[in-house]
Design a protein around this motif. Sequence first.
Motif, PDB file in Angstrom:
ATOM      1  N   HIS A 237      35.830  47.780  30.921  1.00 43.49           N
ATOM      2  CA  HIS A 237      36.981  46.824  31.617  1.00 43.49           C
ATOM      3  C   HIS A 237      38.167  46.689  31.044  1.00 43.49           C
ATOM      4  N   PRO A 238      39.060  46.444  31.666  1.00 40.94           N
ATOM      5  CA  PRO A 238      40.574  46.250  31.320  1.00 40.94           C
ATOM      6  C   PRO A 238      40.473  45.088  30.178  1.00 40.94           C
TER       7      PRO A 238
ATOM      8  N   CYS B 220      37.996  37.429  40.073  1.00 39.74           N
ATOM      9  CA  CYS B 220      37.991  37.843  38.663  1.00 39.74           C
ATOM     10  C   CYS B 220      38.567  37.017  37.726  1.00 39.74           C
TER      11      CYS B 220
ATOM     12  N   HIS C  93      41.920  38.045  36.335  1.00 36.13           N
ATOM     13  CA  HIS C  93      42.690  38.696  37.269  1.00 36.13           C
ATOM     14  C   HIS C  93      44.303  37.975  36.817  1.00 36.13           C
TER      15      HIS C  93
ATOM     16  N   LYS D 139      45.680  46.014  35.448  1.00 33.72           N
ATOM     17  CA  LYS D 139      45.295  46.872  36.138  1.00 33.72           C
ATOM     18  C   LYS D 139      44.814  46.630  37.512  1.00 33.72           C
ATOM     19  N   ILE D 140      45.228  45.293  37.851  1.00 39.90           N
ATOM     20  CA  ILE D 140      44.902  44.619  38.938  1.00 39.90           C
ATOM     21  C   ILE D 140      44.949  45.297  40.125  1.00 39.90           C
ATOM     22  N   ILE D 141      43.960  45.367  40.960  1.00 43.16           N
ATOM     23  CA  ILE D 141      43.994  46.260  42.270  1.00 43.16           C
ATOM     24  C   ILE D 141      44.347  45.699  43.640  1.00 43.16           C
TER      25      ILE D 141
ATOM     26  N   CYS E  71      40.698  41.511  43.868  1.00 39.28           N
ATOM     27  CA  CYS E  71      40.687  40.751  42.512  1.00 39.28           C
ATOM     28  C   CYS E  71      40.768  39.041  42.550  1.00 39.28           C
TER      29      CYS E  71
ATOM     30  N   PRO F 253      33.884  39.931  41.026  1.00 38.74           N
ATOM     31  CA  PRO F 253      33.348  41.385  40.811  1.00 38.74           C
ATOM     32  C   PRO F 253      31.716  41.283  40.254  1.00 38.74           C
TER      33      PRO F 253
ATOM     34  N   HIS G  67      36.163  45.219  39.730  1.00 41.78           N
ATOM     35  CA  HIS G  67      36.380  46.230  41.085  1.00 41.78           C
ATOM     36  C   HIS G  67      36.595  47.456  40.940  1.00 41.78           C
TER      37      HIS G  67
HETATM   38  S1  SF4 Z   1      38.339  43.137  38.896  1.00 43.85           S
HETATM   39 FE1  SF4 Z   1      40.513  43.308  39.152  1.00 43.85          FE
HETATM   40  S2  SF4 Z   1      41.621  41.840  38.037  1.00 43.85           S
HETATM   41 FE2  SF4 Z   1      39.470  41.980  37.153  1.00 43.85          FE
HETATM   42  S3  SF4 Z   1      39.515  43.209  35.379  1.00 43.85           S
HETATM   43 FE3  SF4 Z   1      38.887  44.719  36.944  1.00 43.85          FE
HETATM   44  S4  SF4 Z   1      40.826  45.345  37.844  1.00 43.85           S
HETATM   45 FE4  SF4 Z   1      41.520  43.558  36.560  1.00 43.85          FE
END
Ligand code: SF4
Length: 331
Positions: free
Chosen positions: A253-254, A290, A293, A298-300, A304, A309, A323
Amino acid sequence: MSLIDVENLTLQFKTDEGLITAVDNVSFSLAPGEVMGLVGESGSGKSVTAKSLMKLNPGNAVYAPESRITLHLDSGPVDVMSLKRPRDMEVVRGGAVSMIFQEPMASFAPAMTIGSQMVEQLLIHTDMSKAQARELSVEMLDRVGIADASTRFGQYAFEMSGGMRQRAMIAMALSTKPKLLIADEPTTALDVTIQAQVIDLMKDLVDEFGMGIIFITHDLGVVAQTADKVAVMYLGKMIEQGPVREVIRTPSHPYTQGLIDALPQLDDLDKPLMPVPGDIPSPLERPEGCVFHTRCTKIIGDVCRTTVPSWADTGESHRAACHLCHQGHRA
Ligand code: SF4
Ligand SMILES: Nc1ncnc2c1ncn2[C@@H]1O[C@H](COP(=O)(O)OP(=O)(O)O)[C@@H](O)[C@H]1O
Ligand SMILES: [Mg+2]
């Protein structure tokens, strides 16, 4: 066979400003003899989660009906959520589960000596004689590194320094040999030598009695030393769980990656410490989607911001709620 199963634990506090979600759909299990580190920045819900296991949260706490906590004792399973009367609570508060708090003063009655409190507790929860209880109490004080333990045995909490009180509290919590020990930042106030001593003592007791430990800390370095597995919390959510070495070497996880980047590296002291950027949002304004977020590098994209997630398996007993992980990527 597990010692404790926590399923979908969700808890809100009623406050003047509104409902605060302190713990949101948290699930985990712990086996006897296992040590789980529970980490996360201040305010992430670690203490509230821990107190839930003994139903110690104050009266403004509202548990969601789907919350389940099952403690597996020798006498059979205990449904902690259904315990209401103080007499029923004896099962969890009376020796089978012990909790060490951040603030040791709260654990001691001011008008009793440390020793008489330790002895009294042993007389209630074990079938020891008074002499045996006394002997064990002095031995436990000695084992947590209190010099001249038999003299300290006869002192009051206020006569001790903060660090010594902390150790006395740990000795008292461990003396009944609980099945489950919940240690909430127990070593934060201790110097590193004593910290190592206390951690060693806990490990000995795990080996001797198969005690399970939930070790709460904001320090991933301490977790690496003590725990078999780790669970990471952020803003009331559990966001990653897994074997401790694997999570620290290859976080999924980020947010966990961010915590690891913030650790000092002994082999590279010039490396800049990279704390997770930004502040934790107020629990009154928890982000949609999330919860991380607003700080995630790393937000997609919109997914997010809009969709919570679910858990993705990222290894053997290793999972993360992100995600990115569902797309086969890691932090
Ligand atoms: S779900 Fe999206 S915002 Fe949340 S930690 Fe993962 S990449 Fe980051
Ligand atoms: N009795 C309470 N009433 C209202 N809010 C509370 C209460 N106890 C804790 N909280 C809130 O719940 C959240 C989680 O707190 P806590 O579990 O103490 O965090 P941590 O132990 O991870 O630092 C925080 O936002 C905190 O302010
Ligand atoms: Mg806390």
